[in-house]
Design a protein around this motif. Sequence first.
Motif, short mmCIF file in Angstrom:
data_model
loop_
_atom_site.label_atom_id
_atom_site.label_comp_id
_atom_site.label_asym_id
_atom_site.label_seq_id
_atom_site.Cartn_x
_atom_site.Cartn_y
_atom_site.Cartn_z
N GLU A 73 9.85 24.65 -47.48
CA GLU A 73 9.34 24.62 -48.85
C GLU A 73 9.84 25.79 -49.69
O GLU A 73 10.10 25.64 -50.88
CB GLU A 73 7.81 24.57 -48.83
CG GLU A 73 7.29 23.23 -48.30
CD GLU A 73 5.78 23.14 -48.31
OE1 GLU A 73 5.12 24.19 -48.49
OE2 GLU A 73 5.27 22.02 -48.14
N LYS A 74 9.98 26.97 -49.08
CA LYS A 74 10.49 28.10 -49.86
C LYS A 74 11.92 27.84 -50.34
O LYS A 74 12.32 28.31 -51.41
CB LYS A 74 10.41 29.40 -49.05
CG LYS A 74 11.22 29.41 -47.78
CD LYS A 74 11.03 30.71 -47.02
CE LYS A 74 11.78 30.75 -45.70
NZ LYS A 74 13.24 30.59 -45.85
N PRO A 94 3.84 29.18 -50.17
CA PRO A 94 5.10 29.79 -50.60
C PRO A 94 5.10 30.23 -52.06
O PRO A 94 6.01 30.94 -52.49
CB PRO A 94 6.13 28.68 -50.35
CG PRO A 94 5.36 27.42 -50.30
CD PRO A 94 4.02 27.78 -49.75
N LEU A 95 4.08 29.82 -52.83
CA LEU A 95 3.98 30.26 -54.21
C LEU A 95 3.20 31.57 -54.34
O LEU A 95 3.27 32.23 -55.38
CB LEU A 95 3.30 29.18 -55.06
CG LEU A 95 4.15 27.95 -55.38
CD1 LEU A 95 3.28 26.81 -55.87
CD2 LEU A 95 5.22 28.28 -56.41
N ASN A 96 2.48 31.96 -53.28
CA ASN A 96 1.66 33.17 -53.35
C ASN A 96 2.47 34.42 -53.71
O ASN A 96 2.00 35.24 -54.52
CB ASN A 96 0.92 33.39 -52.03
CG ASN A 96 -0.17 32.36 -51.77
OD1 ASN A 96 -0.72 32.29 -50.66
ND2 ASN A 96 -0.51 31.54 -52.75
N THR A 102 -2.01 31.94 -57.65
CA THR A 102 -2.05 30.91 -56.61
C THR A 102 -2.74 31.40 -55.34
O THR A 102 -3.08 30.58 -54.47
CB THR A 102 -0.63 30.42 -56.25
OG1 THR A 102 0.13 31.51 -55.68
CG2 THR A 102 0.10 29.87 -57.47
N LEU A 103 -2.95 32.71 -55.23
CA LEU A 103 -3.69 33.25 -54.08
C LEU A 103 -5.17 32.85 -54.13
O LEU A 103 -5.81 32.72 -53.09
CB LEU A 103 -3.59 34.76 -54.05
CG LEU A 103 -2.42 35.38 -53.30
CD1 LEU A 103 -2.28 36.85 -53.66
CD2 LEU A 103 -2.60 35.22 -51.80
N VAL A 104 -5.69 32.65 -55.33
CA VAL A 104 -7.13 32.43 -55.46
C VAL A 104 -7.59 31.16 -54.74
O VAL A 104 -8.54 31.22 -53.93
CB VAL A 104 -7.54 32.42 -56.95
CG1 VAL A 104 -9.01 31.99 -57.09
CG2 VAL A 104 -7.33 33.81 -57.55
N PRO A 105 -6.96 29.98 -54.95
CA PRO A 105 -7.43 28.80 -54.21
C PRO A 105 -7.19 28.89 -52.70
O PRO A 105 -7.72 28.07 -51.94
CB PRO A 105 -6.61 27.65 -54.82
CG PRO A 105 -6.15 28.16 -56.14
CD PRO A 105 -5.94 29.62 -55.93
N SER A 106 -6.40 29.88 -52.27
CA SER A 106 -6.14 30.08 -50.85
C SER A 106 -7.15 31.01 -50.19
O SER A 106 -7.11 31.19 -48.96
CB SER A 106 -4.73 30.65 -50.65
OG SER A 106 -3.74 29.84 -51.24
N LEU A 169 -5.25 34.21 -31.76
CA LEU A 169 -5.22 33.01 -32.59
C LEU A 169 -3.92 32.93 -33.39
O LEU A 169 -3.57 33.87 -34.12
CB LEU A 169 -6.41 32.99 -33.54
CG LEU A 169 -7.78 32.94 -32.84
CD1 LEU A 169 -8.90 33.23 -33.83
CD2 LEU A 169 -7.99 31.59 -32.17
N ARG A 170 -3.22 31.81 -33.23
CA ARG A 170 -2.00 31.60 -34.00
C ARG A 170 -2.33 31.46 -35.48
O ARG A 170 -3.28 30.77 -35.87
CB ARG A 170 -1.28 30.35 -33.52
CG ARG A 170 0.00 30.03 -34.32
CD ARG A 170 -0.22 29.08 -35.47
NE ARG A 170 1.01 28.90 -36.28
CZ ARG A 170 1.09 28.11 -37.35
NH1 ARG A 170 0.05 27.42 -37.74
NH2 ARG A 170 2.22 28.04 -38.04
N VAL A 171 -1.55 32.13 -36.33
CA VAL A 171 -1.68 31.98 -37.77
C VAL A 171 -0.30 31.74 -38.38
O VAL A 171 0.73 32.00 -37.76
CB VAL A 171 -2.31 33.23 -38.44
CG1 VAL A 171 -3.74 33.43 -37.97
CG2 VAL A 171 -1.47 34.48 -38.17
N GLN A 172 -0.29 31.23 -39.59
CA GLN A 172 0.95 31.12 -40.34
C GLN A 172 1.46 32.53 -40.64
O GLN A 172 0.71 33.51 -40.60
CB GLN A 172 0.70 30.39 -41.66
CG GLN A 172 0.13 28.99 -41.49
CD GLN A 172 -0.18 28.36 -42.82
OE1 GLN A 172 0.71 28.08 -43.62
NE2 GLN A 172 -1.45 28.11 -43.08
N THR A 173 2.75 32.63 -40.96
CA THR A 173 3.32 33.92 -41.33
C THR A 173 2.86 34.24 -42.74
O THR A 173 3.53 33.93 -43.73
CB THR A 173 4.85 33.90 -41.23
OG1 THR A 173 5.22 33.49 -39.91
CG2 THR A 173 5.43 35.28 -41.50
N SER A 174 1.68 34.81 -42.84
CA SER A 174 1.03 35.05 -44.13
C SER A 174 0.11 36.25 -43.98
O SER A 174 -0.73 36.29 -43.07
CB SER A 174 0.22 33.82 -44.55
OG SER A 174 -0.78 34.15 -45.49
#
Length: 327
Positions: A73-74, A94-96, A102-106, A169-174
Amino acid sequence: MTATRRALIAAALAAPAAGCVQEIGERPLRGADAHPAGYPTVEAVDHFGRLISERTDGRLRLRNYAGGQLGEEKDTLEITVFGGLDINRVNLAPLNPIEPLTLVPSLPFLFRSTDHMRRALDGAPGRTVLNALERHGLIGLAFYDSGERSFYNTRRPIRTPADMRGLKLRVQTSDLYVALVQALGGSPIPMSYGEVFQGLVQGVVDGAENNWPSYQDSRHFEVARYYSLTRHVMAPEVLVASARTWAKLTPPDRDVIRAAATESVPVMRGLWEARERTARQAVVEAGVEVVEDLDRAAFETAMRPVWDRFVTSDAQRTLVEQIRGMG
């Protein structure tokens, strides 16, 4: 970079910054979606394409490259900004780094329910986020659901943050997801999605987090038998158009595209809800322990330092308060 992606970028850079509607009509609008054919977002974008074709007598039409044909997506976002893609469906993640709103709804534990999330994103808070994308070369058209993300693991039920202590715990690269798990007492392990199943089998990770369909489709439920409905993140997907393409469209054609995007949202949501029901039923029938009696207040309290770290501007704080204040 694939030949197709190179060609799209080259075409975009070679094109004039502004053109005429006929130039767009001479070729299909080009779209991208990382999800595979048949996925609810792909079906919704295809529905969107049919609507704009019907309402312009075929003058505007869409060719959607699903299944990640054009990269992650990036990558497709970059192509869209250049104008090599006209329409794109991406997650907010990828918009963060591009647009802070866009961070707020996340944010974890921002939304009380899926209904709350939908009302917020269909209303003024959602329009604020979509409008903020224009300064980055993107026209925000609509939000799609991405499900309620919850934790699952191989070791024990999770009912309070204390139950997460010591869990890998696995997380996304974020940075946001890393901070989320750390605040709850777990050990975040950034890892690609395709490596998680083997990681669970080998004990490299004890668990992960995702929505019902992904938990089932990935077969993670076969190994991680405790699924705790934390519903900690409900970050949406977003449908965007290239601002370069938008500049070449007449106001009536823009209206057609906006209306078609809005009308594709209930189609996506209906498909998503059906997919969630079948995934949950299959997982429950497989004997997974589904944990619903959680101390949500304790999880929300643990998020205060995470919110303080990522909500740093007045605009973000205003948006958070608008969403939290919705009944």
